[in-house]
Design a protein around this motif. Structure first.
Motif, short mmCIF file in Angstrom:
data_model
loop_
_atom_site.label_atom_id
_atom_site.label_comp_id
_atom_site.label_asym_id
_atom_site.label_seq_id
_atom_site.Cartn_x
_atom_site.Cartn_y
_atom_site.Cartn_z
N ASP A 159 0.79 -1.15 -0.03
CA ASP A 159 -0.17 0.11 -0.06
C ASP A 159 0.90 1.27 0.02
O ASP A 159 1.24 1.59 1.11
CB ASP A 159 -0.80 -0.02 1.27
N ARG A 160 1.20 1.72 -0.98
CA ARG A 160 2.31 2.77 -1.43
C ARG A 160 1.83 4.23 -0.72
O ARG A 160 2.42 4.75 -0.76
CB ARG A 160 2.61 2.87 -2.81
N ASN A 161 0.31 4.39 -0.47
CA ASN A 161 -0.29 5.41 0.05
C ASN A 161 -0.27 5.48 1.65
O ASN A 161 -0.39 6.41 2.01
CB ASN A 161 -1.70 5.51 -0.42
N ALA A 162 0.10 4.20 2.18
CA ALA A 162 0.21 4.34 3.60
C ALA A 162 1.58 4.59 4.06
O ALA A 162 2.41 3.66 4.38
CB ALA A 162 -0.10 3.13 4.12
N LYS A 163 1.86 5.87 4.19
CA LYS A 163 3.15 6.26 4.75
C LYS A 163 2.99 6.84 6.00
O LYS A 163 2.09 7.86 6.46
CB LYS A 163 3.78 7.46 3.82
N MET A 164 4.07 6.53 6.93
CA MET A 164 3.90 7.01 8.31
C MET A 164 5.27 7.25 8.93
O MET A 164 6.18 6.45 8.63
CB MET A 164 2.96 6.30 9.07
N THR A 165 5.28 8.17 9.86
CA THR A 165 6.74 8.23 10.58
C THR A 165 6.29 7.75 11.91
O THR A 165 5.13 8.57 12.69
CB THR A 165 7.26 9.51 10.67
N ILE A 166 6.99 6.83 12.74
CA ILE A 166 6.70 6.54 14.26
C ILE A 166 7.88 6.85 15.01
O ILE A 166 8.91 6.54 14.72
CB ILE A 166 6.45 4.95 14.03
N TYR A 167 7.47 7.65 16.04
CA TYR A 167 8.37 7.76 17.08
C TYR A 167 8.22 6.99 18.22
O TYR A 167 7.31 7.06 18.76
CB TYR A 167 8.44 9.35 17.50
N ILE A 168 9.36 6.55 18.84
CA ILE A 168 9.54 5.72 20.03
C ILE A 168 10.35 6.66 20.99
O ILE A 168 11.75 6.61 20.86
CB ILE A 168 9.89 4.11 20.07
N ASP A 169 9.67 7.46 21.91
CA ASP A 169 10.23 8.52 22.83
C ASP A 169 10.74 9.54 22.03
O ASP A 169 11.05 9.66 20.51
CB ASP A 169 11.41 7.94 23.73
N LEU A 170 10.95 10.80 22.54
CA LEU A 170 11.15 11.89 21.89
C LEU A 170 12.57 12.85 22.47
O LEU A 170 12.60 13.94 22.00
CB LEU A 170 10.08 12.90 21.73
N GLY A 171 13.07 12.33 23.17
CA GLY A 171 14.52 12.66 23.89
C GLY A 171 13.99 13.84 24.80
O GLY A 171 12.96 14.06 25.11
N ASN A 205 4.50 13.03 6.76
CA ASN A 205 3.74 14.09 7.70
C ASN A 205 2.64 13.36 8.65
O ASN A 205 2.39 14.07 9.83
CB ASN A 205 2.85 15.14 6.74
N ASP A 206 2.34 12.27 8.41
CA ASP A 206 1.42 11.59 9.44
C ASP A 206 2.21 10.91 10.29
O ASP A 206 3.27 10.15 10.02
CB ASP A 206 0.65 10.39 8.47
N ILE A 207 2.09 11.15 11.65
CA ILE A 207 2.92 10.60 12.71
C ILE A 207 2.03 10.01 13.68
O ILE A 207 1.22 10.38 14.29
CB ILE A 207 3.80 11.98 13.25
N ASP A 208 2.81 8.79 14.34
CA ASP A 208 2.31 8.51 15.59
C ASP A 208 3.51 8.20 16.59
O ASP A 208 4.84 8.37 16.22
CB ASP A 208 2.02 6.75 15.37
N ILE A 209 3.22 8.58 17.77
CA ILE A 209 4.23 8.74 18.96
C ILE A 209 3.90 7.89 20.18
O ILE A 209 2.75 7.66 20.47
CB ILE A 209 4.25 10.33 19.61
N SER A 262 3.27 22.82 14.51
CA SER A 262 3.79 22.52 13.30
C SER A 262 2.92 22.37 12.18
O SER A 262 1.78 21.66 12.33
CB SER A 262 4.64 21.21 13.29
N GLN A 263 3.07 23.13 10.88
CA GLN A 263 2.36 23.14 9.72
C GLN A 263 2.85 22.06 8.85
O GLN A 263 1.73 21.50 8.04
CB GLN A 263 2.57 24.35 9.11
N PHE A 264 3.75 21.19 9.25
CA PHE A 264 4.23 20.05 8.14
C PHE A 264 3.98 18.79 8.88
O PHE A 264 4.14 17.99 8.04
CB PHE A 264 5.61 20.47 7.84
N HIS A 265 3.58 18.62 10.26
CA HIS A 265 3.52 17.32 10.66
C HIS A 265 2.32 17.35 11.45
O HIS A 265 1.73 18.07 12.14
CB HIS A 265 4.51 17.01 11.45
N ARG A 266 1.44 16.06 11.02
CA ARG A 266 -0.05 15.87 12.10
C ARG A 266 0.34 14.49 12.88
O ARG A 266 0.68 13.62 12.22
CB ARG A 266 -1.13 15.53 10.83
N ILE A 267 0.03 14.92 14.11
CA ILE A 267 0.27 13.67 15.15
C ILE A 267 -1.30 12.99 15.02
O ILE A 267 -2.30 13.41 15.41
CB ILE A 267 0.36 14.12 16.46
N ASN A 268 -1.27 11.71 14.54
CA ASN A 268 -2.47 10.96 14.44
C ASN A 268 -2.86 10.42 15.90
O ASN A 268 -3.95 10.62 16.35
CB ASN A 268 -2.30 9.93 13.57
#
Length: 388
Positions: free
Chosen positions: A28-40, A53-57, A76-82
């Motif tokens: 599914d090439r449309n399902a793109k996500m950045t996942i963060y485990i902890d944020l420093g 831009n779609d983000i899980d934390i 942030s205008q460029f990232h959306r926390i889901n």
């Protein structure tokens, strides 16, 4: 089962943790996500590592060195926390932090500002999450939750085994102890939470200042109230000693016990995709791993994010043998705490990993007695360790 096509980076955020997955759902090439485990701890802008831009934390716990970087996402205008995922019992741990801050004598105790500030940070971090819950979906996590089809939560368990203090102890004796330990206004609220209408967050009894972060199937679950009382009862000698003579030494012991509770309920995540596995441990305690081993949980992983920046208090040779990693990653900045003679990562952990023939990757040079004994340049030359 969906598979993540992933690129993983462990960022150099100093004395803290931040792991970033930039992922595509396979097929599914449309399902793109950045996942963060902890944020420093918030010393660098980690948002630049977000490819999508779609983000899980995932926040393993709400200490500053793991969630301080959350502020970079706000506005942030460029990232959306889901979604923001946090460990179960965060409500209760925040209430315990507030209880410690409301101990009689804490304001007059000398040289205690360090612990008071850290506890206030924990409460403020919780309230910050509450404020974000109005715009982002915040979900409590516990063992057996599955994410993306390939990431499993191993800790904390949904139900912690604690003594039934509220049912078994004399109510008046417990109330008397709470009034002895805590400032009256807080003791009133605390007793209402333990024995009263249980909704401590209404206008009259706002013991956590804001609305609860989570909704449980049973908001009056007595086991959660017992968990809070359990901390007080197990540490009542320390608490009473501080009441009689509030000193830094006594508060430091109370704070250490509180930190252990945070580490016992820390998120532990195991990511597995075909022949690749990665155990993400936050600051999980030995108690967490011993429980998992006793329950025959699968914790073997090729890659291990070493718990608590390489502290000897969070890992043993037996635990390491069960995980049996090929590669161990230590996120650290040579932090040394309290009266500890050795900085993170502790020498015992480095020796243990070497004996196990585990490859060690580090986010910073390891310094002992003023000398660099392990250099980061081959591991983290661009500010991160990349796992391909």
């Amino acid at each position: 089962m969906r598979r993540l096509v992933r690129n993983i980076k462990v960022l150099n955020v100093g004395q803290g943790d931040c792991v970033v997955f930039n992922a595509l759902y396979d097929g599914d090439r449309n399902a793109k996500m950045t996942i963060y485990i902890d944020l420093g701890p918030g010393n660098i802008d980690i948002t630049k590592e977000a490819k999508y831009n779609d983000i899980d934390i995932f926040l393993t716990h709400h200490h500053d060195d793991h969630m301080g970087g959350l502020r970079y996402f706000i506005g942030s205008q460029f990232h959306r926390i889901n979604n923001i995922y946090v460990p179960d019992y965060l409500d209760e741990l925040t209430l315990i932090a507030k209880a410690i801050l409301n101990l009689k004598g804490i304001r007059s105790a000398k040289d205690c500002i360090e612990f008071i500030n850290e506890l206030n940070d924990i409460v403020n971090n919780y309230n910050f999450l509450v404020s974000l819950s109005k715009s982002s979906h915040i979900q409590v996590c516990h063992q057996d939750d599955i994410f993306y089809g390939c990431m499993r939560c191993l800790n904390p368990p949904q139900y912690l085994n604690v003594y039934k203090w509220i049912q078994e102890c004399d109510e008046n004796e417990l109330k008397e102890m709470f009034y002895t330990l805590f400032e009256k206004e807080f003791a009133d609220q605390f007793n209402e939470y333990i024995f009263g209408n249980f909704n401590v967050l209404n206008e009259e009894y706002q013991i956590l200042d804001e609305n609860r972060l989570f909704s449980y199937e049973n908001n009056n679950d007595i086991s959660r109230r017992n968990y809070v009382v359990d901390f007080i009862m197990r540490n009542r000698e320390l608490l009473m000693a501080f009441h009689h003579k509030p000193t830094r030494k006594r508060l430091s012991k109370i704070y250490r016990q509180y930190t252990k509770c945070c580490h016992d309920t820390c998120l532990v995540l195991r990511y597995q995709e075909e022949d690749f596995s990665f155990l993400l441990t936050g600051d999980a305690s030995k108690k967490v791993f011993k429980r998992l081993i006793n329950n025959n949980e699968l914790i073997y992983s090729q890659y291990l994010k070493v718990p608590h920046h390489g502290s000897k208090n969070n890992l043993t040779s037996k635990i390491l043998s069960w995980i049996n990693p090929e590669v161990a990653i230590i996120s650290h900045d040579n932090g040394r705490f309290g009266k500890a003679k050795d900085s993170h990562p502790n020498q015992e952990i480095l020796d243990m990993l070497t004996k196990n023939k585990t490859k060690i990757l580090i986010t910073n040079d390891v310094i002992k007695d003023g000398k660099i004994i392990m250099k980061k340049k081959n591991h983290c030359s661009d500010g991160y360790i990349e796992i391909k």
